[in-house]
Design an enzyme around this catalytic site. Structure first.
Site, PDB file in Angstrom:
ATOM      1  N   ARG A   1       0.863  -1.105  -0.090  1.00 54.52           N
ATOM      2  CA  ARG A   1       0.145   0.577  -0.020  1.00 54.52           C
ATOM      3  C   ARG A   1       0.979   1.084   0.116  1.00 54.52           C
ATOM      4  NH1 ARG A   1      -5.415  -0.658   1.090  1.00 54.52           N
ATOM      5  NH2 ARG A   1      -6.077   1.315   0.558  1.00 54.52           N
TER       6      ARG A   1
ATOM      7  N   TYR B   1      -6.715   4.360  -6.586  1.00 50.94           N
ATOM      8  CA  TYR B   1      -7.784   5.715  -6.563  1.00 50.94           C
ATOM      9  C   TYR B   1      -7.126   6.602  -5.900  1.00 50.94           C
ATOM     10  CZ  TYR B   1      -8.937   2.798  -2.248  1.00 50.94           C
ATOM     11  OH  TYR B   1      -9.155   2.115  -1.366  1.00 50.94           O
TER      12      TYR B   1
HETATM   13  C1  LIG Z   1      -3.696   2.340  11.291  1.00 50.39           C
HETATM   14  C2  LIG Z   1      -4.502   1.178  10.965  1.00 50.39           C
HETATM   15  C3  LIG Z   1      -4.422   1.901   9.692  1.00 50.39           C
HETATM   16  C4  LIG Z   1      -5.467   1.268   8.486  1.00 50.39           C
HETATM   17  N1  LIG Z   1      -5.486   2.356   7.256  1.00 50.39           N
HETATM   18  C5  LIG Z   1      -6.930   1.261   6.684  1.00 50.39           C
HETATM   19  C6  LIG Z   1      -6.399   1.558   4.820  1.00 50.39           C
HETATM   20  O1  LIG Z   1      -5.595   2.159   4.518  1.00 50.39           O
HETATM   21  N2  LIG Z   1      -7.041   1.378   4.281  1.00 50.39           N
HETATM   22  C7  LIG Z   1      -8.566   0.257   4.349  1.00 50.39           C
HETATM   23  O2  LIG Z   1      -9.039   0.105   3.968  1.00 50.39           O
HETATM   24  N3  LIG Z   1      -8.261   0.420   6.034  1.00 50.39           N
HETATM   25  C8  LIG Z   1      -7.488   0.362   6.959  1.00 50.39           C
HETATM   26  N4  LIG Z   1      -7.302   0.185   7.933  1.00 50.39           N
HETATM   27  C9  LIG Z   1      -8.799  -1.228   8.214  1.00 50.39           C
HETATM   28  C10 LIG Z   1      -9.584  -0.106   8.806  1.00 50.39           C
HETATM   29  O3  LIG Z   1      -9.596   0.617   9.237  1.00 50.39           O
HETATM   30  C11 LIG Z   1     -10.187  -0.583   8.801  1.00 50.39           C
HETATM   31  O4  LIG Z   1     -10.862  -2.211   8.235  1.00 50.39           O
HETATM   32  C12 LIG Z   1     -12.678  -1.097   9.784  1.00 50.39           C
HETATM   33  O5  LIG Z   1     -12.335   0.400   9.290  1.00 50.39           O
HETATM   34  C13 LIG Z   1     -13.561  -1.295  10.523  1.00 50.39           C
HETATM   35  O6  LIG Z   1     -12.497  -0.295  11.507  1.00 50.39           O
HETATM   36  P1  LIG Z   1     -12.719  -1.350  13.308  1.00 50.39           P
HETATM   37  O7  LIG Z   1     -13.264   0.168  13.603  1.00 50.39           O
HETATM   38  O8  LIG Z   1     -13.689  -2.173  13.244  1.00 50.39           O
HETATM   39  O9  LIG Z   1     -11.185  -1.246  12.780  1.00 50.39           O
HETATM   40  P2  LIG Z   1      -9.777  -0.175  13.813  1.00 50.39           P
HETATM   41  O10 LIG Z   1     -10.113   0.829  12.161  1.00 50.39           O
HETATM   42  O11 LIG Z   1      -9.175  -1.418  12.934  1.00 50.39           O
HETATM   43  O12 LIG Z   1      -9.816   0.357  14.415  1.00 50.39           O
HETATM   44  C14 LIG Z   1      -9.593   0.049  15.983  1.00 50.39           C
HETATM   45  C15 LIG Z   1      -9.043   0.278  17.193  1.00 50.39           C
HETATM   46  O13 LIG Z   1      -9.001  -0.122  18.492  1.00 50.39           O
HETATM   47  C16 LIG Z   1      -8.281  -0.406  18.652  1.00 50.39           C
HETATM   48  N5  LIG Z   1      -7.163  -1.239  19.517  1.00 50.39           N
HETATM   49  C17 LIG Z   1      -6.789  -1.968  19.596  1.00 50.39           C
HETATM   50  N6  LIG Z   1      -6.559  -3.229  20.385  1.00 50.39           N
HETATM   51  C18 LIG Z   1      -7.185  -2.534  21.957  1.00 50.39           C
HETATM   52  C19 LIG Z   1      -6.825  -2.678  23.160  1.00 50.39           C
HETATM   53  N7  LIG Z   1      -6.507  -3.843  23.403  1.00 50.39           N
HETATM   54  N8  LIG Z   1      -7.662  -1.678  23.906  1.00 50.39           N
HETATM   55  C20 LIG Z   1      -8.199  -0.516  23.457  1.00 50.39           C
HETATM   56  N9  LIG Z   1      -7.485  -0.277  21.697  1.00 50.39           N
HETATM   57  C21 LIG Z   1      -7.345  -0.889  20.750  1.00 50.39           C
HETATM   58  C22 LIG Z   1      -6.840   0.316  17.707  1.00 50.39           C
HETATM   59  O14 LIG Z   1      -5.692   1.223  17.924  1.00 50.39           O
HETATM   60  C23 LIG Z   1      -7.562   0.971  16.851  1.00 50.39           C
HETATM   61  O15 LIG Z   1      -7.346   2.451  16.897  1.00 50.39           O
HETATM   62  C24 LIG Z   1      -7.148   0.636   8.554  1.00 50.39           C
HETATM   63  C25 LIG Z   1      -6.403   0.278  10.421  1.00 50.39           C
HETATM   64  C26 LIG Z   1      -5.661   1.053  11.263  1.00 50.39           C
HETATM   65  C27 LIG Z   1      -6.497   0.959  12.716  1.00 50.39           C
END
Ligand SMILES: Cc1cc2nc3c(=O)[nH]c(=O)nc-3n(C[C@H](O)[C@H](O)[C@H](O)COP(=O)(O)OP(=O)(O)OC[C@H]3O[C@@H](n4cnc5c(N)ncnc54)[C@H](O)[C@@H]3O)c2cc1C
Ligand SMILES: *[C@@H]1O[C@H](CO)[C@@H](O)[C@H](O)[C@H]1NC(C)=O
Ligand SMILES: *[C@@H]1O[C@H](CO)[C@@H](O)[C@H](O)[C@H]1NC(C)=O
Ligand SMILES: *[C@@H]1O[C@H](CO)[C@@H](O)[C@H](O)[C@H]1NC(C)=O
Ligand SMILES: CC(=O)N[C@H]1CO[C@H](CO)[C@@H](O)[C@@H]1O
Length: 415
Positions: free
Chosen positions: A182, A221
């Protein structure tokens, strides 16, 4: 009395749920392990239904600096046009959708959600959660502090710890055999480069472009108001190392990237060469839990259904989960009612989100191979005939409200 809600993880899904539950009248406290000092990430798809939900939360879509995606176009490795795989307009017409399909930098989307949440919700940074007691609604942080809530949201992503409160065991991540480079390149740089400028003129910046050659592809994109080009290089993994803990943060390098795409035309290789801060993410995933809920705990987003990027639906699904929770936890919901409402959340979301998750495990043309696996979790599931229809046609808020009304009509036997 408002419910006390504890959210584990301030990613896209956790912040969305925090906003939705706060707007439904509850007290929300969010724990996030990181300090958000060095936010990385590339672009992310915000599907029309997700952008509609963001709008309903009062988020100014302009803050996403998104670029509207009008089509998916397929090209060969030499840069010759092959086909238009889909046109957004056709689906929008058929489904009656007016909202935009936005391509946004994840950091821009995340900042917009953070700003909206922070107005009403406390977000504690550097607060890593160690464990959750689902039945009691207790969250224990790594520093030993303990919090009790009426409702706990496990939104801690792919490497979730809260999922253990439902499955009982740590689940290993398994490689899909594919990895993704990426990176981002400033569009200005591409426009002043003699190799890339003509390609950019030809393909335009209003679509998702797939350059496919053999067993590898480059998916491109724009984001950030068209000033950055986001590139994903999906290819067979050369090594299974690092698979278990692979993440968005892992670094790759331009030499490995150029080697992977050595058969691609000079303009495409130049886009690889211009890559800054190239990341290499092994596409590993784990099984979903058999249920998204237990007691006072609900999982959402990647914690519940770790979704790979093949359908561009990971972010949108996590936003839909939060919207469903907001619709189910209406003003006046009592502590006693929480477990039953969560069963309705599971009913609203499990089937849909696990189907999208399974269909995202392989490139679109091979997703039918996932049917057996999908049916282990959703017995009578079918492979959606069209993923855009399936994903864009979802109405989590309407579904949640319908289940809630049906439950209330049953004379409170369920609620
Ligand atoms: C740094 C990062 C960059 C990403 N970049 C992309 C991208 O460029 N393109 C894309 O399509 N998807 C990306 N993703 C994935 C995308 O954000 C997710 O697939 C989607 O948005 C689902 O979001 P989510 O909130 O379930 O998980 P996430 O967006 O992964 O968020 C999970 C959050 O929980 C926090 N966390 C984890 N464990 C703990 C714990 N034990 N205690 C407290 N907090 C905790 C993490 O720090 C994170 O902030 C990225 C995720 C992250 C974390
Ligand atoms: C998208 O970009 C291409 C290439 O620049 C152009 O031909 C096409 O008209 C654009 N479409 C719209 C709707 O602007
Ligand atoms: C993955 O992370 C876990 C927990 O941090 C650790 O115990 C394990 O050794 C790591 N595995 C690899 C292959 O690095
Ligand atoms: C959640 O939904 C799945 C799929 O329908 C089901 O198997 C599971 O039992 C549900 N969980 C609860 C707690 O009802
Ligand atoms: C929440 C939401 O916006 N849901 C919509 C998603 O798209 C379908 C099909 O257009 C609509 O019926 C839903 O209302």
């Amino acid at each position: 009395m408002p419910l006390r809600v504890l959210v584990v993880g301030a990613g896209i899904g956790g912040l969305g749920a925090a906003i939705a539950l706060n707007q439904a009248g509850h007290d929300v406290l969010v724990f996030e392990q990181s300090r958000f000092l060095h936010e990385v990430g590339a672009a992310i798809h915000v599907a029309p239904n997700a952008s509609r939900i963001l709008h309903s939360w009062g988020i100014d879509l302009a803050a996403l600096q998104g670029v509207e995606c009008e089509a998916i176009k397929v090209w060969d490795a030499q840069g010759n046009f092959v086909s238009t795989a889909m046109e957004a307009q056709d689906y929008k017409k058929a489904l009656g959708i007016r909202e935009p399909w936005l391509l946004s930098h994840r950091v821009d989307l995340h900042n917009a959600l953070r700003a909206a949440a922070a107005r009403e919700v406390e977000i504690r940074l550097s607060s890593r959660v160690a464990s959750v007691d689902a039945e009691a609604g207790v969250v224990t942080l790594e520093d030993g502090s303990v919090y009790t809530g009426d409702l706990v949201i496990g939104a801690d992503g792919m490497h979730s710890r809260t999922v253990k409160a439902i499955t009982g065991t740590d689940q290993k991540k398994e490689s899909t055999g594919q990895s993704t480079y990426r990176w981002l390149v400033p569009v200005a740089k591409l426009r002043e480069n003699a190799l890339t400028a003509p390609l950019l003129d030809r393909i335009g910046l209003n679509a998702t472009h797939i350059f496919a050659g053999g067993d590898r592809r480059l998916v491109m994109y724009p984001c950030r108001s068209g000033t950055l080009l986001n590139v994903a290089g999906i290819h067979p993994s050369s090594t299974m190392a690092k698979t278990e803990n692979s993440s968005w943060l892992d670094s790759g390098n331009v030499d490995g990237l150029l080697d992977t795409y050595k058969e691609f035309c000079p303009a495409l290789r130049e886009i690889c060469r211009l890559g800054e801060d190239v990341r290499l993410w092994s596409l590993a995933s784990r099984q979903p839990p058999r249920s998204f809920v237990r007691g006072r705990l609900a999982l959402l987003g990647d914690a519940a259904h770790p979704t790979l990027p093949h359908q561009g639906q990971g972010g949108a699904q996590s936003i839909e989960d939060g919207a469903a929770l907001g619709a189910l936890f209406t003003v006046g919901t009592t502590r006693e009612e929480v477990p039953q409402r969560l069963e309705l959340y599971n009913e609203t979301r499990y089937r849909h989100a696990v189907t999208v998750m399974m269909m995202s495990q392989k490139p679109n043309e091979r997703r039918a191979e996932m049917i057996e696996e999908l049916r282990r979790y959703v017995a009578d599931a079918e492979v959606p005939s069209d993923m855009f229809r399936f994903a864009w046609g979802s109405d989590p808020v309407g579904k949640a409200r319908g289940l809630l009304t049906a439950g209330l009509l049953e004379g409170g036997s369920r609620l």
